[in-house]
Enzyme design. Sequence first.
Site, PDB file in Angstrom:
ATOM      1  CB  ALA A 216      -0.835   0.011   1.388  1.00  0.00           C
TER       2      ALA A 216
ATOM      3  N   GLY B 288       0.901  -5.139   0.699  1.00  0.00           N
ATOM      4  CA  GLY B 288      -0.153  -5.431  -0.294  1.00  0.00           C
ATOM      5  C   GLY B 288       0.335  -5.774  -1.496  1.00  0.00           C
TER       6      GLY B 288
ATOM      7  CD  GLU C 111      -2.267  -8.091   2.137  1.00  0.00           C
ATOM      8  OE1 GLU C 111      -1.852  -6.833   1.842  1.00  0.00           O
ATOM      9  OE2 GLU C 111      -2.922  -8.437   3.242  1.00  0.00           O
TER      10      GLU C 111
ATOM     11  CD  GLU D 273       0.917  -5.723   5.860  1.00  0.00           C
ATOM     12  OE1 GLU D 273       1.931  -6.658   6.084  1.00  0.00           O
ATOM     13  OE2 GLU D 273       0.527  -5.983   4.668  1.00  0.00           O
TER      14      GLU D 273
HETATM   15  N1  COA Z   1       4.492   3.643   0.047  1.00  0.00           N
HETATM   16  C1  COA Z   1       5.045   4.577  -0.328  1.00  0.00           C
HETATM   17  N2  COA Z   1       6.071   4.913  -0.750  1.00  0.00           N
HETATM   18  C2  COA Z   1       6.944   3.998  -0.694  1.00  0.00           C
HETATM   19  C3  COA Z   1       6.954   2.680  -0.320  1.00  0.00           C
HETATM   20  C4  COA Z   1       5.366   2.316   0.227  1.00  0.00           C
HETATM   21  N3  COA Z   1       4.905   1.379   0.508  1.00  0.00           N
HETATM   22  N4  COA Z   1       7.777   1.658  -0.383  1.00  0.00           N
HETATM   23  C5  COA Z   1       8.786   2.567  -0.891  1.00  0.00           C
HETATM   24  N5  COA Z   1       8.501   3.972  -0.812  1.00  0.00           N
HETATM   25  C6  COA Z   1       9.062   4.987  -1.385  1.00  0.00           C
HETATM   26  C7  COA Z   1      10.122   5.345  -0.329  1.00  0.00           C
HETATM   27  O1  COA Z   1       9.539   6.155   0.735  1.00  0.00           O
HETATM   28  C8  COA Z   1      11.269   6.133  -1.108  1.00  0.00           C
HETATM   29  O2  COA Z   1      10.747   7.363  -1.444  1.00  0.00           O
HETATM   30  P1  COA Z   1      11.642   8.740  -1.381  1.00  0.00           P
HETATM   31  O3  COA Z   1      12.416   8.426  -2.504  1.00  0.00           O
HETATM   32  O4  COA Z   1      10.770  10.023  -1.593  1.00  0.00           O
HETATM   33  O5  COA Z   1      12.161   8.755  -0.125  1.00  0.00           O
HETATM   34  C9  COA Z   1      11.356   5.438  -2.488  1.00  0.00           C
HETATM   35  O6  COA Z   1       9.959   4.556  -2.484  1.00  0.00           O
HETATM   36  C10 COA Z   1      12.345   4.643  -2.524  1.00  0.00           C
HETATM   37  O7  COA Z   1      12.063   3.550  -1.216  1.00  0.00           O
HETATM   38  P2  COA Z   1      13.744   3.099  -0.365  1.00  0.00           P
HETATM   39  O8  COA Z   1      13.551   2.903   0.790  1.00  0.00           O
HETATM   40  O9  COA Z   1      14.594   4.425  -0.573  1.00  0.00           O
HETATM   41  O10 COA Z   1      14.053   1.993  -1.538  1.00  0.00           O
HETATM   42  P3  COA Z   1      14.716   0.590  -0.947  1.00  0.00           P
HETATM   43  O11 COA Z   1      14.953  -0.077  -2.366  1.00  0.00           O
HETATM   44  O12 COA Z   1      15.984   0.951  -0.482  1.00  0.00           O
HETATM   45  O13 COA Z   1      13.792  -0.139  -0.113  1.00  0.00           O
HETATM   46  C11 COA Z   1      11.698  -1.216   0.372  1.00  0.00           C
HETATM   47  C12 COA Z   1      12.553  -0.635  -0.455  1.00  0.00           C
HETATM   48  C13 COA Z   1      10.398  -1.739  -0.251  1.00  0.00           C
HETATM   49  C14 COA Z   1      12.095  -2.368   1.342  1.00  0.00           C
HETATM   50  C15 COA Z   1      11.457  -0.171   1.702  1.00  0.00           C
HETATM   51  O14 COA Z   1      11.037   1.275   0.624  1.00  0.00           O
HETATM   52  C16 COA Z   1      10.240  -0.467   2.394  1.00  0.00           C
HETATM   53  O15 COA Z   1      10.332  -1.104   3.610  1.00  0.00           O
HETATM   54  N6  COA Z   1       8.978   0.175   2.169  1.00  0.00           N
HETATM   55  C17 COA Z   1       7.757   0.121   2.888  1.00  0.00           C
HETATM   56  C18 COA Z   1       7.268  -1.421   2.782  1.00  0.00           C
HETATM   57  C19 COA Z   1       6.231  -1.692   3.521  1.00  0.00           C
HETATM   58  O16 COA Z   1       5.992  -1.579   4.779  1.00  0.00           O
HETATM   59  N7  COA Z   1       4.915  -2.292   2.967  1.00  0.00           N
HETATM   60  C20 COA Z   1       3.775  -2.483   3.416  1.00  0.00           C
HETATM   61  C21 COA Z   1       2.830  -1.404   3.486  1.00  0.00           C
HETATM   62  S1  COA Z   1       1.152  -1.799   4.254  1.00  0.00           S
END
Ligand code: COA
Length: 257
Positions: free
Chosen positions: A64, A108, A111, A131
């Site tokens: 999400a 998501g 999912e 989450e």
């Molecule tokens: N929603 C919104 N933005 C997201 C996102 C999400 N689920 N996942 C990543 N992004 C954004 C980051 O905020 C970042 O934005 P910025 O450049 O403005 O700072 C960009 O995507 C790149 O993410 P980054 O964390 O720098 O990349 P990465 O490759 O090092 O790591 C993840 C990738 C996916 C491991 C990490 O971004 C993450 O943990 N995301 C959240 C995952 C999560 O909790 N999902 C469940 C949601 S219910």
Amino acid sequence: MAEIVIVTREAPIATVQLNRPEVRNAISEQLMDELVKVLAGLDGDDTIRCIVITGSDRAFSAGADIKDNFVNATPVTMLDQDLTSKWEAIRRIRTPIIAAVSGYALGGGCELAMACDIIVASESAQFGQPEINLGIIPGAGGTQRLTRTAGKYVANELILTGRLIKADEARAIGLVAQVYPGASWLEDAKALARAIAEKPPIAARLATEAVDLAWNSTLDAGLEFERKAFYLLFATDDKKEGVDAFMSKRKPTFKGT
Ligand code: COA
């Protein structure tokens, strides 16, 4: 502006690519609406017999969109988004769908993969339901589908810790059907889609419906559905073609009738 969902039709298969690389294909309301629309369109197209949903090398989907969906969300705004009917619409797609996962499939994103009929992965894929780290729990089937897939004890460990698992572990717990090399994962997933697209489509649709029922009903109800679907297929031209082809030692050509 770049499309957030890119559709490539290569009949009899189609590829649907999530395209928000700047946020690792996070699922905004707009992305979800577009995905539902695109899948419904492909499902209504008789020339498309298998769909591949994918992302990029780096991310299938990070889940999400936390900024778009969660920062100022309240129970009422969440209800207003009517996510249930959108996820339900994806589940109801009858054309077989393969999730081809490379990079992150989190929350998501995981999912979404689990809402598909088959999950295949590149060696670099990482799956997880993180989450809990945001103070919430999976809300689009994660607690249910992961548990039905991996069992209570594995599902709880993954959901309570938010731990990410790599493709091999995902395969070991039954989440992933095939792990492909990093250089060819998408082509390999499309080859699988083409192989499925050669099969009789009415049988394929009834097969995935029957397999879903194994999750969603009693054994008796599932067996009852399976038996009726099995009998029904004896009315199709494709059953005649399949049996004729076997008898005359040739390759069948299925028409979907
Ligand atoms: N929603 C919104 N933005 C997201 C996102 C999400 N689920 N996942 C990543 N992004 C954004 C980051 O905020 C970042 O934005 P910025 O450049 O403005 O700072 C960009 O995507 C790149 O993410 P980054 O964390 O720098 O990349 P990465 O490759 O090092 O790591 C993840 C990738 C996916 C491991 C990490 O971004 C993450 O943990 N995301 C959240 C995952 C999560 O909790 N999902 C469940 C949601 S219910």
